[in-house]
Write a protein that holds these residues in place. Structure first.
Motif, short mmCIF file in Angstrom:
data_model
loop_
_atom_site.label_atom_id
_atom_site.label_comp_id
_atom_site.label_asym_id
_atom_site.label_seq_id
_atom_site.Cartn_x
_atom_site.Cartn_y
_atom_site.Cartn_z
N UNK A 176 -33.35 66.28 57.78
CA UNK A 176 -34.22 65.16 57.88
C UNK A 176 -35.48 65.76 57.79
N UNK A 177 -35.60 66.76 58.56
CA UNK A 177 -37.08 67.47 58.64
C UNK A 177 -37.44 68.02 57.22
N UNK A 178 -36.46 68.47 56.31
CA UNK A 178 -36.72 69.07 54.84
C UNK A 178 -37.00 67.79 54.20
N UNK A 179 -36.50 66.75 54.39
CA UNK A 179 -36.53 65.64 53.50
C UNK A 179 -37.95 65.07 53.68
N UNK A 180 -38.44 65.00 55.21
CA UNK A 180 -39.90 64.69 55.32
C UNK A 180 -40.80 65.84 54.79
N UNK A 181 -40.38 66.68 54.81
CA UNK A 181 -41.21 67.60 54.02
C UNK A 181 -41.68 67.47 52.38
N UNK A 207 -30.66 61.37 47.73
CA UNK A 207 -29.39 61.90 47.98
C UNK A 207 -29.49 61.95 49.64
N UNK A 208 -30.52 62.35 50.09
CA UNK A 208 -30.66 62.49 51.44
C UNK A 208 -30.76 61.22 52.16
N UNK A 209 -31.25 59.98 51.55
CA UNK A 209 -31.51 58.71 52.09
C UNK A 209 -30.03 57.88 52.08
N UNK A 210 -29.47 57.83 50.78
CA UNK A 210 -28.53 56.84 50.11
C UNK A 210 -27.13 57.80 50.02
#
Length: 364
Positions: free
Chosen positions: A143-148, A309-312
């Motif tokens: 999740x941190x990587x996705x936010x970055x 991909x990270x969200x869905x």
């Protein structure tokens, strides 16, 4: 710490309980194979141990489920100690009950059997909790990587667009100050969306609003070279979409499909629903073979695909293709609504939000 931040999954869910039961049954199968003196498996031992393990697993999961809110407020060490204590007490209670039924005489051997069950339960619980903790840490890291990645994409409004927009606004100030003011508002809204910390998912109507503002500025620069076609299905305003997902695709369509062509071209934006999915299409003329595409196009597609991909997960798909001189980027999202309504914009021109099959760049 909230229950969502707790490293132990919600054992009230059927999926989690099912996985626990399957895992425990596999462990029983292994022990039954090891215990067998004749043949491949000791079926009597397998049946009794299965009954014991399933009851202890279900009752322990139910207790942890009921206490999950309190456990989430504890430190990790205290929560781990409490869960271990719950499971061991549960195993002890069922062990004493089973021994009283199967071995009513008791004795030292019976107590040794109980001690072995407690030691085995302790090892298994510690390994399972360790797995839950590592899984939780990995999920937080992802999740941190996705936010970055989201922050990187939010900051990605190319400098050439800023310079061109400012030059366009400067040229309009003397001849059409009202249009220049609208362009400044549109530009400020684009950079507000680029810099602010937003939610992971926003309503589709807000993303479309951002695209309209961006296209208004580009229509000032490109004029008649930029032609637009809109095909937006009604009733999808609250569809969930990651922020800055559609706007970069529209930007790429103009930068790679319209800007290199002296005669310009048409950008088509289409949103429609089919079954359980929402499809978003962005089409533009394919550039000539001699035109060298910018690396940012591929980076934007890769970034958007990673966030989807990270969200869905697997239901979300991003693909691109070209046919008969038309380049198409297609997004497939699962139907999902955002609970919070989109904020109202006082300076938003409501005629843009109507469902139109075709629209040309606004020149007023």
């Amino acid at each position: 710490m909230t229950t969502n931040d707790f490293f132990v999954p919600d054992l009230c869910r059927v999926r989690a309980v099912f996985l626990l039961l399957v895992t425990s049954e596999l462990l029983v199968l292994v022990l039954s194979i090891v215990q067998a003196e004749r043949g491949w498996i000791d079926w009597n031992y397998f049946g009794l141990l299965s009954l014991f393990v399933q009851w202890t697993t279900l009752t322990s999961a139910a207790l942890i489920c009921l206490l999950r809110a309190r456990l989430a407020r504890m430190r990790v060490s205290w929560a781990t100690f409490t869960i271990v204590a719950i499971v061991l007490l549960d195993v002890l209670a069922f062990s004493l009950f089973a021994d009283s039924v199967l071995h009513p005489v008791g004795g030292v051997a019976a107590w040794q059997g109980v001690a072995k069950k407690l030691l085995l339960a302790l090892l298994i619980v510690l390994m399972v909790l360790r797995y839950f903790y590592l899984q939780h840490q990995w999920q937080q890291q992802r999740e941190a990587e996705m936010q970055a990645n989201l922050a990187a994409l939010q900051a990605r409004i190319q400098p050439h667009f800023l310079f061109n927009s400012m030059n366009t606004i400067a040229s309009l100030i003397a001849v059409n100050p009202e249009r220049a003011e609208d362009a400044v508002l549109d530009l400020s809204e684009l950079f507000r969306a680029s810099l602010q910390s937003v939610d992971q998912l926003i309503p589709l109507s807000r993303e479309l609003e951002l695209c309209h503002r961006y296209l208004d500025i580009e229509s000032l620069r490109l004029g008649d070279r930029l032609r637009l076609e809109w095909q937006i299905e009604a009733g999808l305003e609250q569809q969930a979409i990651p922020p800055l997902t559609l706007q970069p695709l529209v930007e790429n369509a103009i930068y790679h499909g319209i800007q290199p062509r002296p005669e310009g071209g048409t950008v088509r934006i289409e949103v429609q629903s089919k079954g359980k999915f929402i499809y978003l299409l962005v089409q533009n003329p394919k550039p000539d073979h001699g035109y060298r595409q910018h690396q940012g196009n591929r980076m934007a597609l890769t970034n958007i695909q990673a966030r989807l991909q990270a969200l869905f997960g697997e239901p979300a798909v991003l693909k691109h293709s070209h046919h008969d001189g038309i380049y198409t980027v297609t997004l497939r999202l699962p139907r999902q609504k955002v609970s919070a309504p989109p904020p109202a914009r006082a300076d938003w021109r409501t005629q843009r939000s109507t469902d139109t099959t075709k629209s040309e760049p606004c020149d007023d």
